[in-house]
Scaffold this motif. Structure first.
Motif, PDB file in Angstrom:
ATOM      1  N   ARG A 144      10.288  14.056   8.398  1.00  0.00           N
ATOM      2  CA  ARG A 144      10.287  12.915   7.487  1.00  0.00           C
ATOM      3  C   ARG A 144      10.549  11.583   8.195  1.00  0.00           C
ATOM      4  NH1 ARG A 144      14.139  12.257   2.085  1.00  0.00           N
ATOM      5  NH2 ARG A 144      13.746  10.011   1.772  1.00  0.00           N
ATOM      6  N   GLU A 145      11.626  11.489   8.967  1.00  0.00           N
ATOM      7  CA  GLU A 145      11.968  10.237   9.637  1.00  0.00           C
ATOM      8  C   GLU A 145      10.935   9.879  10.700  1.00  0.00           C
ATOM      9  OE1 GLU A 145      14.456   6.862  10.148  1.00  0.00           O
ATOM     10  OE2 GLU A 145      14.379   8.421   8.610  1.00  0.00           O
ATOM     11  N   THR A 146      10.459  10.898  11.415  1.00  0.00           N
ATOM     12  CA  THR A 146       9.468  10.664  12.463  1.00  0.00           C
ATOM     13  C   THR A 146       8.172  10.121  11.887  1.00  0.00           C
ATOM     14  OG1 THR A 146      10.403  12.465  13.788  1.00  0.00           O
ATOM     15  CG2 THR A 146       8.168  11.749  14.330  1.00  0.00           C
ATOM     16  N   ALA A 147       7.729  10.705  10.781  1.00  0.00           N
ATOM     17  CA  ALA A 147       6.483  10.269  10.153  1.00  0.00           C
ATOM     18  C   ALA A 147       6.577   8.817   9.693  1.00  0.00           C
ATOM     19  CB  ALA A 147       6.148  11.187   8.977  1.00  0.00           C
ATOM     20  N   ALA A 148       7.681   8.463   9.064  1.00  0.00           N
ATOM     21  CA  ALA A 148       7.854   7.094   8.576  1.00  0.00           C
ATOM     22  C   ALA A 148       7.925   6.101   9.729  1.00  0.00           C
ATOM     23  CB  ALA A 148       9.106   6.995   7.714  1.00  0.00           C
ATOM     24  N   LYS A 206      10.054   0.886   2.859  1.00  0.00           N
ATOM     25  CA  LYS A 206      11.398   0.352   3.088  1.00  0.00           C
ATOM     26  C   LYS A 206      11.567  -0.130   4.521  1.00  0.00           C
ATOM     27  CE  LYS A 206      13.716   3.044  -0.525  1.00  0.00           C
ATOM     28  NZ  LYS A 206      14.707   4.113  -0.813  1.00  0.00           N
ATOM     29  N   LYS A 207      10.971   0.601   5.463  1.00  0.00           N
ATOM     30  CA  LYS A 207      11.063   0.196   6.866  1.00  0.00           C
ATOM     31  C   LYS A 207      10.259  -1.078   7.136  1.00  0.00           C
ATOM     32  CE  LYS A 207      11.899   4.843   8.786  1.00  0.00           C
ATOM     33  NZ  LYS A 207      13.141   4.548   9.534  1.00  0.00           N
ATOM     34  N   ILE A 208       9.067  -1.164   6.559  1.00  0.00           N
ATOM     35  CA  ILE A 208       8.255  -2.373   6.729  1.00  0.00           C
ATOM     36  C   ILE A 208       8.945  -3.557   6.048  1.00  0.00           C
ATOM     37  CG2 ILE A 208       6.047  -3.481   6.190  1.00  0.00           C
ATOM     38  CD1 ILE A 208       4.734  -0.750   6.366  1.00  0.00           C
ATOM     39  N   GLY A 247       5.490   7.449   1.812  1.00  0.00           N
ATOM     40  CA  GLY A 247       5.251   6.084   1.336  1.00  0.00           C
ATOM     41  C   GLY A 247       6.549   5.339   1.082  1.00  0.00           C
ATOM     42  N   THR A 248       7.495   6.014   0.414  1.00  0.00           N
ATOM     43  CA  THR A 248       8.781   5.388   0.094  1.00  0.00           C
ATOM     44  C   THR A 248       9.539   4.981   1.351  1.00  0.00           C
ATOM     45  OG1 THR A 248       8.902   6.871  -1.813  1.00  0.00           O
ATOM     46  CG2 THR A 248      10.900   5.678  -1.232  1.00  0.00           C
ATOM     47  N   THR A 268       0.847  -1.198   0.000  1.00  0.00           N
ATOM     48  CA  THR A 268       0.000   0.000   0.000  1.00  0.00           C
ATOM     49  C   THR A 268       0.878   1.243   0.000  1.00  0.00           C
ATOM     50  OG1 THR A 268      -1.779  -1.141   1.177  1.00  0.00           O
ATOM     51  CG2 THR A 268      -1.786   1.261   1.265  1.00  0.00           C
ATOM     52  N   CYS A 269       1.943   1.199   0.794  1.00  0.00           N
ATOM     53  CA  CYS A 269       2.905   2.312   0.803  1.00  0.00           C
ATOM     54  C   CYS A 269       3.613   2.421  -0.543  1.00  0.00           C
ATOM     55  CB  CYS A 269       3.948   2.102   1.901  1.00  0.00           C
ATOM     56  SG  CYS A 269       3.320   2.156   3.571  1.00  0.00           S
TER      57      CYS A 269
END
Length: 248
Positions: A225-229, A37-39, A32-33, A15-16
């Motif tokens: 950015r990092e916090t949101a992801a 990548k984290k998931i 999303g990107t 989905t991301c």
């Protein structure tokens, strides 16, 4: 991790991947990107032997192929067979002309794992076994009396695929067909673990779950950015845990 939890996270990852901005007008173009990548990293770390066994249930991956088959043995079973084979050869006192046939018959009658044949080098089998870190072992019989031991991992299945595809000259039609079928089975089995399938599992989760996830994404779009992801990834894990009654 449960198999169903893995598949839920796979759907959230894709989905991301497929909806990079979540229609948020580029307030966080990379949300999303960064999140997929984290998931994906969480999914890669979860690809252990226990998860693999769950995916094997109900599949035909380890059905017998004639004359080629895959099976699963335990290291202790293979070690038992090596020790028994050495003991037979060291203490054999029959006719030398019949030794090979008697040895082959002994292995057929006493093997727990069927992980090597009468023509196999026991030293080579032992070395291969020593290189396997997990307790479970994939036994792949490519031809009569030709076996390969592999660790019971996703990587080992990729190695089998590579060996099959590199074996271009197989004159035996029956063997060639078996190898092609095995290659197709492994390819299909490995899809949830393959980078080439990225983006293809979005529709494997419910619209309700997807809407819930995307709604949360809108709420964190103004964060750094990092916090949101990180937040969105954490929420993906929470959704997957709740959906499958699991705890990561």
């Amino acid at each position: 991790m449960k198999k169903d939890t893995y598949m839920t996270l796979l759907g959230l990852r894709d989905t991301c991947y497929n909806n990079f901005n979540f229609d948020i007008d580029e307030k966080d173009f990379y949300l999303g990107t960064d999140t997929y990548k984290k998931i994906d990293k969480i999914l890669k770390n979860a690809q252990d032997e226990q998860l693999l066994i769950q995916f094997e249930e109900g599949t035909h991956l380890y059905q017998d192929y004639d004359p080629e088959y895959l099976s699963v043995a335990q290291k202790r079973e293979v070690q038992h067979d090596i020790n028994a084979a050495r003991d037979f050869l060291d203490n054999y006192d029959g006719s030398s002309d019949d030794k090979h046939d008697n040895y082959a018959a002994y292995l057929d009658d006493n093997s727990l794992s069927y992980s090597f044949g009468a023509d196999s080098s026991l030293d080579e089998v032992q070395n291969n076994l020593n290189d396997i870190e997990t307790d479970a072992v994939i036994v792949w019989q490519r031809r009569e009396d030709e076996y390969i031991l592999l660790p019971h991992t996703i990587h080992s299945l990729e190695r089998i695929k590579k060996q099959i595809s590199s074996n271009k000259h197989v004159d035996d039609k029956k063997l060639r067909y078996a190898m092609e079928r095995l290659f197709d089975n492994i390819t299909d089995f490995l899809k949830p673990f393959s980078d080439s399938e990225l983006g293809k599992y979005e529709n494997s989760i419910s619209e309700e779950l997807k809407d819930n996830f995307e709604h949360y994404a809108l709420g964190v779009q103004t964060d750094a950015r990092e916090t949101a992801a990180d937040k969105l990834t954490k929420y993906a894990v929470e959704l997957a845990e709740k959906e499958n009654n699991d705890k990561l």
